[in-house]
Design a protein around this motif. Structure first.
Motif, mmCIF file in Angstrom:
data_model
loop_
_atom_site.group_PDB
_atom_site.id
_atom_site.type_symbol
_atom_site.label_atom_id
_atom_site.label_comp_id
_atom_site.label_asym_id
_atom_site.label_seq_id
_atom_site.Cartn_x
_atom_site.Cartn_y
_atom_site.Cartn_z
ATOM 1 N N ARG A 1 0.879 -1.177 0.000
ATOM 2 C CA ARG A 1 0.000 0.000 0.000
ATOM 3 C C ARG A 1 0.908 1.216 0.000
ATOM 4 O O ARG A 1 1.477 1.560 1.041
ATOM 5 C CB ARG A 1 -0.909 -0.021 1.223
ATOM 6 C CG ARG A 1 -1.860 -1.208 1.146
ATOM 7 C CD ARG A 1 -2.929 -1.271 2.189
ATOM 8 N NE ARG A 1 -3.713 -2.471 1.916
ATOM 9 C CZ ARG A 1 -4.331 -3.205 2.821
ATOM 10 N NH1 ARG A 1 -4.295 -2.847 4.093
ATOM 11 N NH2 ARG A 1 -5.002 -4.277 2.477
ATOM 12 N N ASP B 1 -4.784 5.980 -5.096
ATOM 13 C CA ASP B 1 -3.994 5.089 -4.238
ATOM 14 C C ASP B 1 -4.510 5.036 -2.802
ATOM 15 O O ASP B 1 -4.099 4.160 -2.041
ATOM 16 C CB ASP B 1 -2.527 5.539 -4.253
ATOM 17 C CG ASP B 1 -1.949 5.446 -5.652
ATOM 18 O OD1 ASP B 1 -1.892 4.322 -6.182
ATOM 19 O OD2 ASP B 1 -1.595 6.496 -6.239
ATOM 20 N N LYS C 1 -4.249 -3.050 -2.772
ATOM 21 C CA LYS C 1 -3.180 -2.039 -2.854
ATOM 22 C C LYS C 1 -3.653 -0.659 -2.379
ATOM 23 O O LYS C 1 -2.846 0.257 -2.250
ATOM 24 C CB LYS C 1 -2.700 -1.922 -4.303
ATOM 25 C CG LYS C 1 -3.805 -1.397 -5.218
ATOM 26 C CD LYS C 1 -3.329 -1.065 -6.614
ATOM 27 C CE LYS C 1 -4.478 -0.410 -7.375
ATOM 28 N NZ LYS C 1 -4.140 0.105 -8.674
ATOM 29 N N THR C 2 -4.965 -0.500 -2.186
ATOM 30 C CA THR C 2 -5.494 0.827 -1.847
ATOM 31 C C THR C 2 -5.444 1.059 -0.342
ATOM 32 O O THR C 2 -6.010 0.290 0.433
ATOM 33 C CB THR C 2 -6.953 0.966 -2.348
ATOM 34 O OG1 THR C 2 -7.009 0.556 -3.706
ATOM 35 C CG2 THR C 2 -7.457 2.397 -2.219
ATOM 36 N N THR C 3 -4.784 2.117 0.065
ATOM 37 C CA THR C 3 -4.710 2.481 1.482
ATOM 38 C C THR C 3 -6.072 3.033 1.916
ATOM 39 O O THR C 3 -6.656 3.862 1.220
ATOM 40 C CB THR C 3 -3.612 3.551 1.690
ATOM 41 O OG1 THR C 3 -2.351 2.991 1.296
ATOM 42 C CG2 THR C 3 -3.537 3.999 3.144
#
Ligand code: CP3
Length: 346
Positions: A5, A68, A137-139
Motif C-alpha cells: 500500500r 492510491d 493495494k489501496t490504502t
C-alpha cells in the motif's frame, strides 16, 4: 497484507516515484454518480449513516480514477452529533447546529461511551466493509475533525468566514473552551481508534480552521488537543500513521509535526514549495495543489502539478489538493491530474 500500500509506505517516510495520489473530498458532488446516490439517500446525514450507500460513494472515485488511497465517507460533525448535539445539513447552507452554551459542556463529558460508539457504529461498519471491498493495494484512510475545527461549528452553530464566535468564546471563557477541546480530543481519539480497529490503515485529523488563530491560541486550541489525540492513538496503535492537516497554519506549520507527534503533514496551497521541501526532511508531506487549478484545468493545472512534482517528488510525497475538490470541477480535469502524476518521469 500481501500487496504493497504505497500511500501507507510514503506516510511512514518512504519515497515512491511517481508519488501516490488521492484527493480530499474525492467522493463528492463533482461526480454524477455521487449526486445520484446522494439523491437516493435523501439527506446528507442519511448517506453518512447508511453503510450500503456510504461504501458505494467511497468506492466511486476509486473505480473511476484508481486513486492510491480511499477516504471513508462521513463528516467531521458526526462526533458532536454522537455526543447529543443536533445537526442538520441544508442545501446550499452547509451544517446547522444549535450553538452550544457554556453550561452545556459538562453534559458532553457524561455521555456514555457505549451510546457514543453505538451512534457511530454505521461508520465503523462502513470501514469494515470497505477494507473487504477495496483493492488490496489501496490504502484506507479514516478521519475526524480536530477539536478546534469541530468546536467552531458547535459554538457558532454554522460555518463562518473567520470563526469569530469560537475565537471570542475562547478568549472570554478559556476554562470552558479548554474543557470543550478536552472532551472532543478524548472522544475523537476513541473514534479514530475504533476506525483503526475496523480496518483503517492510517487516519487524518482535519483542522480546517487552524489558520484563523494567533500563535498562542494556535498552541492552546490546535497543537495541544491534537497532541493529546496522537498520544492516545499511539498508546494503542504505535505503528498507524496519523496525518495532521492544520489548514492555513502558515509559518506555524514549521514545528507542528514535532509538537503534536503527527506522522505526516497535510499542506494547503499557501505553503511555499521551499517551506514544504524543508518540512519534508522530517517526514511525509501531502497536498499543496490549489483546487481551483484543478477546476480550471489546462495550463493552470499542468503548471501546478509540475511545480509540486519538481520541488517534492524526490522525497516522501502524497500528491493531493491543498483542500477539498470543488463541486464545479470537471471529471476530465481529475483524469488529467491523475495521468500527469502517474506518468511523471524524473
Ligand atoms: O474527502 C472525502 O471524500 C470524505 C468525506 C468528507 C466529507 N466531509 C463529506 C462531505 C470529509 C473528509 C469531510 C470533512 C469535513 N466536513 C470538514 C474538514 C475538511 C474541510 O473540507 O475543510 C469540514 C469542515 C466539514 C463540515 C462540512 N461538511 C461542511 C462545512 C459542509 C458543507 C460544505 C459543502 O461543501 O457543502 C459539509 C458537507 C459535506 N461533507 C459534503 C460532503 C461530500 C457536501 C454535502 C452534500 O453532498 O450535499
Amino acid at each position: 497484507m500481501a500487496e504493497k500500500r504505497i500511500v501507507l509506505d510514503v506516510l511512514k517516510g518512504e519515497t515512491v516515484f511517481p508519488p501516490p495520489i488521492w484527493m480530499m473530498r474525492q467522493a463528492g458532488r463533482y461526480l454524477p454518480e455521487y449526486r445520484a446516490t446522494r439523491t437516493e439517500a435523501g439527506s446528507f446525514l442519511d448517506l453518512c449513516y447508511n453503510p450500503d450507500l456510504a461504501v458505494e460513494v467511497t468506492l466511486q472515485p476509486i473505480r473511476r480514477f484508481d486513486f492510491d488511497a480511499s477516504i471513508l465517507f462521513s463528516d467531521i460533525l458526526v462526533v458532536p452529533h454522537a455526543l447529543g448535539r443536533d445537526l442538520r445539513f441544508e442545501e446550499g447552507r452547509g451544517p446547522l447546529m444549535t450553538p452550544i452554551a457554556a453550561g452545556e459542556i459538562a453534559a458532553l463529558e457524561e455521555v456514555d461511551p457505549a451510546s457514543f460508539h453505538a451512534h457511530l457504529e454505521p461508520v465503523y461498519e462502513t470501514v469494515r466493509r470497505l477494507r473487504v471491498e477495496l483493492p488490496g493495494k489501496t490504502t484506507l484512510l479514516g478521519f475526524c475533525g480536530a477539536p478546534w475545527t469541530v468546536a467552531t461549528y458547535m459554538i457558532a452553530g454554522h460555518g463562518t468566514p473567520d470563526q469569530a464566535p469560537a475565537r471570542l468564546f475562547g478568549f472570554s471563557d478559556p476554562d470552558n473552551m479548554a474543557r470543550l477541546l478536552d472532551v472532543l480530543a478524548e472522544r475523537s481519539a476513541e473514534y479514530l481508534i475504533r476506525q483503526i480497529e475496523a480496518g483503517a490503515d492510517a487516519v487524518q485529523i482535519f483542522d480546517s480552521w487552524a489558520g484563523v488563530l494567533d500563535e498562542a491560541a494556535f498552541e492552546a486550541y490546535c497543537v495541544r488537543p491534537v497532541r493529546k489525540m496522537v498520544e492516545r492513538i499511539r498508546a494503542r496503535f504505535p505503528e498507524t500513521p496519523v496525518i495532521g492537516f492544520p489548514r492555513g497554519a502558515g509559518s506555524l506549520y514549521d514545528d507542528y509535526r514535532a509538537r503534536t507527534g503527527v506522522t505526516a503533514l497535510g499542506l494547503d496551497w499557501s505553503v511555499p514549495l521551499s517551506q514544504a521541501k524543508r518540512l519534508q526532511r522530517d517526514g511525509a508531506v501531502q497536498g499543496l495543489l490549489d483546487p481551483l487549478r484543478l477546476q480550471a484545468g489546462g495550463r493552470a493545472l499542468d503548471e501546478g502539478v509540475e511545480a509540486i512534482l519538481h520541488a517534492l517528488a524526490d522525497g516522501p510525497l502524497v500528491f493531493n489538493l491543498g483542500h477539498g475538490v470543488t463541486p464545479q470541477t470537471p471529471v476530465e480535469s481529475v483524469e488529467r491530474m491523475v495521468r500527469l502524476v502517474k506518468e511523471a518521469h524524473r
